[in-house]
Design a protein around this motif. Structure first.
Motif, PDB file in Angstrom:
ATOM      1  N   PHE A 197       9.027  -6.670  -7.770  1.00 22.18           N
ATOM      2  CA  PHE A 197       8.865  -6.991  -6.351  1.00 22.18           C
ATOM      3  C   PHE A 197       9.612  -8.272  -5.971  1.00 22.18           C
ATOM      4  O   PHE A 197      10.242  -8.360  -4.925  1.00 22.18           O
ATOM      5  CB  PHE A 197       7.361  -7.169  -6.084  1.00 22.18           C
ATOM      6  N   ASN A 236       8.348  -2.360  -6.951  1.00 20.89           N
ATOM      7  CA  ASN A 236       6.891  -2.265  -6.839  1.00 20.89           C
ATOM      8  C   ASN A 236       6.231  -3.514  -7.391  1.00 20.89           C
ATOM      9  O   ASN A 236       6.739  -4.130  -8.330  1.00 20.89           O
ATOM     10  CB  ASN A 236       6.380  -1.032  -7.603  1.00 20.89           C
ATOM     11  N   ARG A 237       5.091  -3.870  -6.771  1.00 21.01           N
ATOM     12  CA  ARG A 237       4.330  -5.030  -7.236  1.00 21.01           C
ATOM     13  C   ARG A 237       4.007  -4.883  -8.722  1.00 21.01           C
ATOM     14  O   ARG A 237       4.198  -5.810  -9.500  1.00 21.01           O
ATOM     15  CB  ARG A 237       3.038  -5.141  -6.416  1.00 21.01           C
ATOM     16  N   THR A 238       3.517  -3.706  -9.102  1.00 17.63           N
ATOM     17  CA  THR A 238       3.238  -3.436 -10.511  1.00 17.63           C
ATOM     18  C   THR A 238       4.463  -2.742 -11.092  1.00 17.63           C
ATOM     19  O   THR A 238       4.677  -1.544 -10.881  1.00 17.63           O
ATOM     20  CB  THR A 238       1.990  -2.526 -10.647  1.00 17.63           C
ATOM     21  N   ARG A 280       4.419   0.713 -12.874  1.00 19.69           N
ATOM     22  CA  ARG A 280       4.299   1.941 -12.058  1.00 19.69           C
ATOM     23  C   ARG A 280       5.676   2.384 -11.582  1.00 19.69           C
ATOM     24  O   ARG A 280       5.961   3.579 -11.535  1.00 19.69           O
ATOM     25  CB  ARG A 280       3.393   1.694 -10.844  1.00 19.69           C
ATOM     26  N   CYS A 303       7.158   2.361   1.255  1.00 19.57           N
ATOM     27  CA  CYS A 303       6.219   3.396   0.807  1.00 19.57           C
ATOM     28  C   CYS A 303       4.941   2.768   0.260  1.00 19.57           C
ATOM     29  O   CYS A 303       4.176   3.410  -0.442  1.00 19.57           O
ATOM     30  CB  CYS A 303       6.851   4.261  -0.274  1.00 19.57           C
ATOM     31  N   THR A 304       4.717   1.498   0.552  1.00 25.71           N
ATOM     32  CA  THR A 304       3.442   0.884   0.168  1.00 25.71           C
ATOM     33  C   THR A 304       2.459   1.072   1.323  1.00 25.71           C
ATOM     34  O   THR A 304       2.827   1.547   2.398  1.00 25.71           O
ATOM     35  CB  THR A 304       3.576  -0.631  -0.095  1.00 25.71           C
ATOM     36  N   SER A 305       1.233   0.678   1.076  1.00 21.07           N
ATOM     37  CA  SER A 305       0.243   0.727   2.149  1.00 21.07           C
ATOM     38  C   SER A 305       0.283  -0.561   2.984  1.00 21.07           C
ATOM     39  O   SER A 305      -0.479  -0.702   3.937  1.00 21.07           O
ATOM     40  CB  SER A 305      -1.149   0.940   1.551  1.00 21.07           C
ATOM     41  N   LEU A 306       1.169  -1.466   2.637  1.00 21.43           N
ATOM     42  CA  LEU A 306       1.287  -2.710   3.400  1.00 21.43           C
ATOM     43  C   LEU A 306       1.811  -2.413   4.806  1.00 21.43           C
ATOM     44  O   LEU A 306       2.726  -1.610   4.974  1.00 21.43           O
ATOM     45  CB  LEU A 306       2.223  -3.689   2.693  1.00 21.43           C
ATOM     46  N   GLY A 341       7.382   0.422  -3.193  1.00 21.92           N
ATOM     47  CA  GLY A 341       6.125   1.136  -3.419  1.00 21.92           C
ATOM     48  C   GLY A 341       6.321   2.264  -4.415  1.00 21.92           C
ATOM     49  O   GLY A 341       7.387   2.885  -4.434  1.00 21.92           O
ATOM     50  N   ALA A 342       5.308   2.520  -5.244  1.00 17.65           N
ATOM     51  CA  ALA A 342       5.466   3.517  -6.310  1.00 17.65           C
ATOM     52  C   ALA A 342       4.244   4.430  -6.425  1.00 17.65           C
ATOM     53  O   ALA A 342       3.881   4.866  -7.512  1.00 17.65           O
ATOM     54  CB  ALA A 342       5.747   2.818  -7.636  1.00 17.65           C
ATOM     55  N   GLY A 343       3.619   4.749  -5.301  1.00 13.62           N
ATOM     56  CA  GLY A 343       2.482   5.691  -5.303  1.00 13.62           C
ATOM     57  C   GLY A 343       2.965   7.123  -5.108  1.00 13.62           C
ATOM     58  O   GLY A 343       4.145   7.433  -5.311  1.00 13.62           O
ATOM     59  N   GLY A 344       2.060   7.993  -4.688  1.00 16.68           N
ATOM     60  CA  GLY A 344       2.390   9.406  -4.531  1.00 16.68           C
ATOM     61  C   GLY A 344       3.439   9.636  -3.465  1.00 16.68           C
ATOM     62  O   GLY A 344       4.375  10.437  -3.650  1.00 16.68           O
ATOM     63  N   ALA A 345       3.323   8.940  -2.345  1.00 14.70           N
ATOM     64  CA  ALA A 345       4.280   9.121  -1.255  1.00 14.70           C
ATOM     65  C   ALA A 345       5.674   8.681  -1.694  1.00 14.70           C
ATOM     66  O   ALA A 345       6.685   9.306  -1.357  1.00 14.70           O
ATOM     67  CB  ALA A 345       3.834   8.319  -0.037  1.00 14.70           C
ATOM     68  N   SER A 346       5.709   7.605  -2.459  1.00 17.44           N
ATOM     69  CA  SER A 346       6.979   7.085  -2.946  1.00 17.44           C
ATOM     70  C   SER A 346       7.700   8.117  -3.813  1.00 17.44           C
ATOM     71  O   SER A 346       8.909   8.308  -3.717  1.00 17.44           O
ATOM     72  CB  SER A 346       6.725   5.804  -3.741  1.00 17.44           C
TER      73      SER A 346
HETATM   74  P1  ATR Z   1       0.107   6.540  -1.985  1.00 22.56           P
HETATM   75  O1  ATR Z   1      -0.185   7.570  -3.034  1.00 22.56           O
HETATM   76  O2  ATR Z   1      -0.399   6.894  -0.637  1.00 22.56           O
HETATM   77  O3  ATR Z   1       1.563   6.164  -1.945  1.00 22.56           O
HETATM   78  P2  ATR Z   1      -1.039   4.463  -3.660  1.00 22.56           P
HETATM   79  O4  ATR Z   1      -0.857   5.304  -4.870  1.00 22.56           O
HETATM   80  O5  ATR Z   1      -2.351   3.823  -3.443  1.00 22.56           O
HETATM   81  O6  ATR Z   1      -0.747   5.254  -2.327  1.00 22.56           O
HETATM   82  O7  ATR Z   1       0.118   3.363  -3.643  1.00 22.56           O
HETATM   83  C1  ATR Z   1       0.087   2.284  -2.810  1.00 22.56           C
HETATM   84  C2  ATR Z   1       1.356   1.461  -2.983  1.00 22.56           C
HETATM   85  O8  ATR Z   1       1.224   0.267  -2.187  1.00 22.56           O
HETATM   86  C3  ATR Z   1       1.610   1.014  -4.408  1.00 22.56           C
HETATM   87  O9  ATR Z   1       3.006   0.935  -4.612  1.00 22.56           O
HETATM   88  C4  ATR Z   1       0.990  -0.382  -4.406  1.00 22.56           C
HETATM   89  O10 ATR Z   1       1.505  -1.273  -5.377  1.00 22.56           O
HETATM   90  P3  ATR Z   1       0.863  -1.306  -6.871  1.00 22.56           P
HETATM   91  O11 ATR Z   1       1.404  -0.113  -7.579  1.00 22.56           O
HETATM   92  O12 ATR Z   1       1.321  -2.572  -7.441  1.00 22.56           O
HETATM   93  O13 ATR Z   1      -0.635  -1.246  -6.672  1.00 22.56           O
HETATM   94  C5  ATR Z   1       1.378  -0.867  -3.035  1.00 22.56           C
HETATM   95  N1  ATR Z   1       0.545  -1.973  -2.566  1.00 22.56           N
HETATM   96  C6  ATR Z   1      -0.718  -1.911  -2.106  1.00 22.56           C
HETATM   97  N2  ATR Z   1      -1.167  -3.131  -1.767  1.00 22.56           N
HETATM   98  C7  ATR Z   1      -0.155  -4.008  -2.056  1.00 22.56           C
HETATM   99  C8  ATR Z   1       0.020  -5.427  -1.931  1.00 22.56           C
HETATM  100  N3  ATR Z   1      -0.981  -6.202  -1.445  1.00 22.56           N
HETATM  101  N4  ATR Z   1       1.192  -5.957  -2.314  1.00 22.56           N
HETATM  102  C9  ATR Z   1       2.185  -5.184  -2.799  1.00 22.56           C
HETATM  103  N5  ATR Z   1       2.098  -3.841  -2.935  1.00 22.56           N
HETATM  104  C10 ATR Z   1       0.938  -3.271  -2.571  1.00 22.56           C
END
Ligand code: ATR
Length: 282
Positions: A174, A152-154, A157, A190-193, A128-133
């Protein structure tokens, strides 16, 4: 005089910070209050600049205001400066100070719940690569891990986050997670999964070394599908609730002057709240 602090953001209705800080205020017999303030992003800068006038000693900042809060600070601590975001603000000498305590909470929770988790410090695998990550990666680098692999999926990021931290943080697609699974001392979701209502994070854990710790920052449900699978496979697991509890410690100390303890009794109060809201199980 009653010392006041609050949690700010939009929405703040579901924040568990009032329960956490309210518990500590009572436990330590402090004349203090911890409130909720719904603060939309367009009003956030003004709100944080006027904390003193509003009678607050400080506040927590939750989504979507962490970057805005950072931008109005007079003094940012190292963690906030590294992340460009702040979740804990306090006034000192008329100046607005800020910190990002999520990384501290993440590490403190591991230290408390899985002693020795960082014995090797060779490789951490963060998904995961969002804010929490970002907060978690920053904390793991700070703890001295040689390598933090960020999957990360993307991929872009992950590359963006990695570029903030230098060569020890390596982005990974990923679908290549299995390649580093066998090297990881710790695996962190650290993803929302795995969040209630979302798809689970399904990873093949067979290559993970038996000493590795599996951790999740998601705590609704408390036992995410990943943690369940890891526990069933015999790994030490660390859930996300502990991180929430520990990240509150620095703020409470700044506002109310007491360093509060994260105790089993406190955790039980939060677990009971999850249970009452049907959020313990997926
Ligand atoms: P936060 O800031 O709370 O960490 P976020 O910025 O929304 O939340 O990040 C969510 C993370 O979950 C991201 O790493 C996202 O992957 P992408 O950057 O590819 O969007 C990951 N995530 C959410 N749904 C996903 C899914 N179905 N499969 C894989 N990764 C997922």
């Amino acid at each position: 005089m009653t010392v006041r602090a609050c949690v700010t953001g939009q929405p703040v209705t579901y924040s568990r910070s009032p329960l956490l800080h309210g518990y500590w205020l009572k436990a330590y017999g402090i004349d203090g209050a911890y409130e909720r303030e719904e603060v939309p992003p367009e009003m956030a800068a003004d709100f944080y600049r006027s904390l003193a006038a509003r009678g607050y000693a400080g506040c927590n900042v939750t989504l979507p205001n962490k970057e805005i809060a950072f931008s109005v600070l007079d003094e940012a601590d190292e963690s906030a400066a590294a992340l460009g975001a702040a979740n804990t603000l306090w006034l000192d000498g008329g100046k607005l100070h800020g910190a990002s305590t999520d990384g501290y909470g993440f590490i403190a929770n591991l230290d408390a719940s899985a002693p020795g988790w960082d014995g090797a410090r060779n490789c951490a695998l963060v998904v995961g690569a969002g804010g929490a990550s970002r907060a978690v990666v920053h904390a793991l680098v700070g703890r001295g891990f040689d390598r933090v692999v960020l999957a990360n999926r993307t991929l872009e990021r992950a590359e963006t986050v990695a570029s903030l931290f230098g060569p020890r943080v390596r982005p990974l697609a990923f679908d290549r997670i299995a390649e580093v699974m066998g090297e990881a001392d710790i695996l962190v979701n650290c993803t929302s999964l795995g969040m209630k209502g979302s798809d689970p994070l399904t990873l093949d854990l067979t290559r993970l070394r038996q000493e590795a710790v599996v951790s999740d920052i998601v705590y609704v449900p408390l036992m995410t599908p990943l943690l369940k699978a890891a526990s069933a496979a015999g790994f030490r697991i660390v859930d996300g609730l502990g991180m929430l509890l520990h990240q509150g410690v620095p703020g409470f100390r700044r506002w109310f002057g007491v360093t509060p303890e994260v105790t089993p009794e406190l955790r039980a109060v939060l677990v009971e709240d999850l249970r009452a809201k049907g959020q313990l199980e997926a």
